[in-house]
Write a protein that holds these residues in place. Structure first.
Motif: not given
Length: 127
Positions: A40-67
């Protein structure tokens, strides 16, 4: 969550009572376990947690982000429309940002594959 080395995003699903993550500190202190490991690990130890603006929906095809751009042919057959789209893709390829690509998918891919299979099946045998 995006991997810093290659920028590939991975979806992370978290289920926890809202009262446990009502602050950024609470979110960073959230325990995370893996399906393959009992550690078991803490999320803060695995990732940088911060507020940011992002797209409401992010699509992926073969792991790559797509539009995705969706189009419906009206008054034209799919083959002719696909030919016009391929021409536009070819003519604008030089304007793509480095590392970006354009792919024509959907029913056009299905149609092309079906015609290729028909051509192979109906081709006369070679002597």
């Amino acid at each position: 969550m995006a991997e810093p080395g290659n920028g590939v995003s991975y979806a992370v699903s978290v289920q926890t009572p809202q009262r446990d993550i009502n602050t950024m500190t609470g979110l960073q202190k959230h325990s995370v376990t893996s399906a393959t490991s009992a550690n078991t690990q803490l999320l803060g130890g695995l990732a940088q947690v911060k507020r940011t603006n992002s797209d409401a929906v992010v699509s992926h095809y073969n792991v790559q982000p797509v539009i995705d751009i969706f189009a419906t042919p009206q008054g034209r057959d799919l083959g002719a429309l696909a030919s016009d789209i391929r021409t536009v893709i070819h003519d604008t390829a030089k304007d793509l940002p480095k590392g970006a690509s354009v792919a024509l998918r959907g029913q056009v891919s299905t149609m092309t594959s079906a015609y290729q299979q028909l051509f192979v099946v109906s081709a006369p045998p070679s002597c």
